[in-house]
Design an enzyme around this catalytic site. Structure first.
Site, mmCIF file in Angstrom:
data_model
loop_
_atom_site.group_PDB
_atom_site.id
_atom_site.type_symbol
_atom_site.label_atom_id
_atom_site.label_comp_id
_atom_site.label_asym_id
_atom_site.label_seq_id
_atom_site.Cartn_x
_atom_site.Cartn_y
_atom_site.Cartn_z
ATOM 1 N N GLU A 46 8.804 -4.172 3.240
ATOM 2 C CA GLU A 46 9.704 -4.338 4.377
ATOM 3 C C GLU A 46 9.850 -5.832 4.640
ATOM 4 O OE1 GLU A 46 8.479 -2.531 8.093
ATOM 5 O OE2 GLU A 46 10.428 -2.964 8.987
ATOM 6 N N CYS A 240 10.688 -0.020 9.899
ATOM 7 C CA CYS A 240 11.608 0.001 11.045
ATOM 8 C C CYS A 240 12.893 -0.763 10.770
ATOM 9 C CB CYS A 240 10.933 -0.586 12.274
ATOM 10 S SG CYS A 240 9.599 0.430 12.898
ATOM 11 N N ASN A 371 13.322 6.540 8.565
ATOM 12 C CA ASN A 371 12.009 5.915 8.354
ATOM 13 C C ASN A 371 10.946 6.670 9.122
ATOM 14 O OD1 ASN A 371 9.927 4.009 7.778
ATOM 15 N ND2 ASN A 371 10.286 3.114 9.786
ATOM 16 N N GLU A 372 10.617 6.165 10.273
ATOM 17 C CA GLU A 372 9.508 6.763 11.035
ATOM 18 C C GLU A 372 10.120 7.500 12.224
ATOM 19 O OE1 GLU A 372 6.827 3.997 13.119
ATOM 20 O OE2 GLU A 372 5.329 4.581 11.650
HETATM 21 O O1 AHR Z 1 4.525 -1.532 8.860
HETATM 22 C C1 AHR Z 1 5.016 -1.989 10.074
HETATM 23 C C2 AHR Z 1 5.776 -0.914 10.825
HETATM 24 O O2 AHR Z 1 4.935 0.145 11.143
HETATM 25 C C3 AHR Z 1 6.884 -0.256 10.055
HETATM 26 O O3 AHR Z 1 8.045 -0.986 10.106
HETATM 27 C C4 AHR Z 1 7.051 1.049 10.751
HETATM 28 O O4 AHR Z 1 7.544 2.049 9.909
HETATM 29 C C5 AHR Z 1 5.672 1.338 11.308
HETATM 30 O O5 AHR Z 1 5.725 1.628 12.649
#
Ligand code: AHR
Length: 654
Positions: A46, A240, A371-372
């Site tokens: 990321e 994110c 993603n999350e």
């Molecule tokens: O790894 C950092 C962040 O942690 C990532 O962007 C997210 O997916 C998670 O909350």
């Protein structure tokens, strides 16, 4: 009675022979419990912590196209010899909405006037290395030259060249030079010489020694560290960052391919995420875009795993949603991405890939939807993506998110729903204490063997607490992860992929800690956590076999955690064992079902100090050390040092 007496005598004799604390572990090398997926251990990338711009993307000029909110951030006006001149920031607006701004530099003296760029926390340059300067320019004036100077931190010129802008239309000018010194904090001066004015945009400087010497490419030392892990997959671009703080700043892959001058720069969502680590100069130029991600994956032999936005902005921020009846373009982006990766050259996006220089498909097999994410809004959107993607590409495996936590209501509800939906791969995240990691080593022992596969997509032990700027990549954290990973490996039939997160961090530009690899403008080092990941990846084997103590998996008894695999390609048995206790422990492994032979190779990571870390100046304090150990018939014996992670490889014949 006689029987018990004999057993007691045997135990006493054994204790004398091997020491009081010796444990006997049984390994059945003939009994396959699970196959280890060849791509089990991978990488999570990321653009956080200046991982992309200012990191692996080797561009040395910050804000090269003047698109930061403050158009001249990173730049300083130079009044060389006190001579006047001026800089105007102009906006083309509609004429180039991807890259609207440029500067208009006027020099009123023949001596020179211009500006200098500070780079990303300084420009790291190396003595003897070549540097390639380029700029887009246009001018109505005659006889102008752009003098390009590389300065060391003291302000001395350590490299220079010149370009002569002459065209009235935008044109790219290039020139190269060699640096006379190494300096982590160099800067670049661009001086207009002669009387007149010039328009400038995309002022860029790249080193020659990029990964695979690709022009405008990636930092070789950082990609090398990834390659050294022999990762099974590369998840990109996040994280994110896929979601954006709001939908406007979500990741849009189509804007990240083609001419870098047309890739629309946007603010990086980590720019403002943490007030205590505010990074106002953090933007995404997308010089590292989707073609580059696919190429790195290909270079390092990792399966590509792109994650796409599913119509939701980050749920920790705005959680802005696209109404489901307007999801069409988002779904189309996903379908087009699959065609971009895999489509034949006669398809629209396969043709695009070919035009960009990569006719060969990338063999994409997996795609993350969101993603999350979590909650009913996610499920609703996921179903729409799933239907459309599988209607066209039934073979593509989708990764579904179980949210940010490894338990609780959000997790349980998503877990239940996705299992009912017959999902393929569930993405679990855990950022937790080292103690949590050791306590949860049996997490997957009772998972449904016939259900979806698990992708441990983001995890890292936190020395303080998640989000704390005091978190460190300590040996305690790395050792806890090594212990936990014995549980992933023992359950390789369920857990098919795992990746530590985040990956990279600039020592002066980070927002989130801990991270796997740290770097400055010139150098980088692997954390203890990096070496743990690497040891797992290089020693994964092909099949899991039972390793037990008193008929039980070794999951914390006497502070030990263990797993074993065999490698059918090299005909070896691989034992991994963590001694998380402060005492040295003696172990003997009784190998059944195959005959071990010759000497075994032992690789150890250890320290008596659980708080020890690696650093730029001492990068190998905690790193794997190799030695040989003897094998006695079917016994492999090991003195496990306190706080150690041990990997044994021994040849076997069946
Ligand atoms: O790894 C950092 C962040 O942690 C990532 O962007 C997210 O997916 C998670 O909350």
């Amino acid at each position: 009675m006689k029987k018990y007496f004999l057993a007691l005598c045997t135990t006493i004799i054994a204790c004398h022979a091997f020491g009081q604390s010796e444990k006997t572990y049984q390994i059945d090398a003939g009994k396959i419990k699970a196959h280890v997926q060849p791509n089990m251990y991978g990488i999570f990338f990321e653009d956080i912590n200046m991982a992309g711009d200012g990191g692996v993307y080797a561009e040395l000029v910050k804000n090269r196209s003047f698109e930061f909110k403050e158009p001249l951030m990173g730049w300083t006006e130079i009044n060389k010899d006190g001579v006047d001149g001026s800089i105007l920031v102009l906006n083309r607006g509609e004429a180039n909405s991807n890259n609207p701004r440029f500067i208009h530099v006027t020099s009123t003296s023949a001596k020179g006037y211009g500006l200098s760029n500070e780079g990303f926390r300084g420009m790291g340059v190396k003595k003897g290395n070549q540097y390639h300067f380029s700029v887009l320019a246009k001018t109505e004036s005659k006889g102008l030259s752009l003098q390009i100077e590389l300065l060391n931190a003291k302000g001395d010129v350590i490299g220079n060249t010149a370009v002569l802008p002459s065209s009235k239309e935008w044109k790219k000018y290039t020139a190269s030079f060699t640096a006379a010194e190494t300096d982590p904090k160099a800067s670049l001066k661009v001086l207009l010489k002669g009387i007149g004015a010039v328009d400038l945009d995309m002022i860029s400087l790249f080193p020659q020694d990029t990964w695979k010497q690709r022009p405008g490419g990636l930092r070789a030392d950082l990609v090398q560290k990834l390659d050294d892990m022999k990762p099974g997959f590369l998840r990109f671009p996040g994280g994110c960052i896929v979601e954006g703080r709001e939908l406007d700043t979500r990741y849009q892959w189509k804007r990240t391919i083609g001419d870098v001058a047309n890739r629309r720069m946007i603010i990086n969502r980590w720019n403002t995420e943490f007030a205590h680590r505010s990074t106002p100069d953090y933007y995404q130029s997308f010089g590292l875009g989707f073609l580059e991600y696919f190429e790195i994956a290909e270079d390092i032999g990792a399966s590509p795993l792109p994650i796409i936005n599913c119509g939701m902005a980050c749920q920790f921020n705005t959680c802005e949603l696209v109404p489901v009846n307007q999801l069409g373009p988002y779904v189309q982006d996903a379908l087009d991405l699959i065609e971009f990766a895999n489509g034949p050259v006669n398809t629209k996006w396969g043709k695009k890939r070919t035009e960009l220089g990569h006719p060969k498909p990338f063999n994409l097999k997996m795609l993350g939807v969101g993603n999350e994410q979590w909650g009913p809004q996610y499920i609703e959107r996921y179903k729409i993506f799933e239907k459309a993607i599988h209607a066209k590409y039934p073979q593509i495996k989708l990764v579904s998110s179980l949210g940010p936590f490894p338990g609780g209501d959000i997790f349980n509800s998503a877990n239940k729903t996705f299992r009912k939906l017959g999902a393929s791969i569930l993405d679990e995240h855990y950022y937790n204490s080292p103690e949590w990691f050791m306590k949860n080593v049996k997490r997957y022992d009772n998972y449904d063997r016939k259900g979806p596969k698990i992708f441990a997509g983001e995890y890292a032990a936190q020395s303080v607490v998640t989000g704390s700027p005091e978190n460190k990549n300590t040996w305690k954290c790395a050792m806890a992860e090594a212990a936990f990973m014995t549980g992933l490996e023992r359950n390789a039939d369920v857990v098919t992929m795992a990746s530590y997160a985040p990956l990279f961090a600039h020592v002066e530009g980070w927002q989130w800690t801990p991270d796997l690899i740290w770097f400055d403008s010139l150098n980088s080092y692997g954390t203890p956590n990096y070496y743990v990941q690497q040891l797992y990846s290089l020693n994964k084997g092909t099949d899991v076999v039972p390793l037990t103590l008193n008929n039980e998996a070794v999951s914390g008894q006497d502070s030990c955690f263990a797993s074993a695999t065999i490698d059918n390609n090299t005909h070896e048995l691989i034992i991994k064992i963590v001694n998380a206790g402060k005492q040295e422990q003696k172990a003997q492994f009784v190998v059944n079902g195959a005959a071990p032979g010759g000497q075994a190779t032992l690789t150890v990571m250890k320290s008596d100090d659980l708080n020890v870390v690696n650093s730029l100046t001492e990068p190998l304090t905690i790193s794997p050390q190799k030695s040989k150990i003897e094998v006695d018939k079917n016994l492999v014996k090991l003195n496990m040092k306190p706080y150690s992670f041990n990997v044994i490889r021994v040849s076997i014949t069946k």
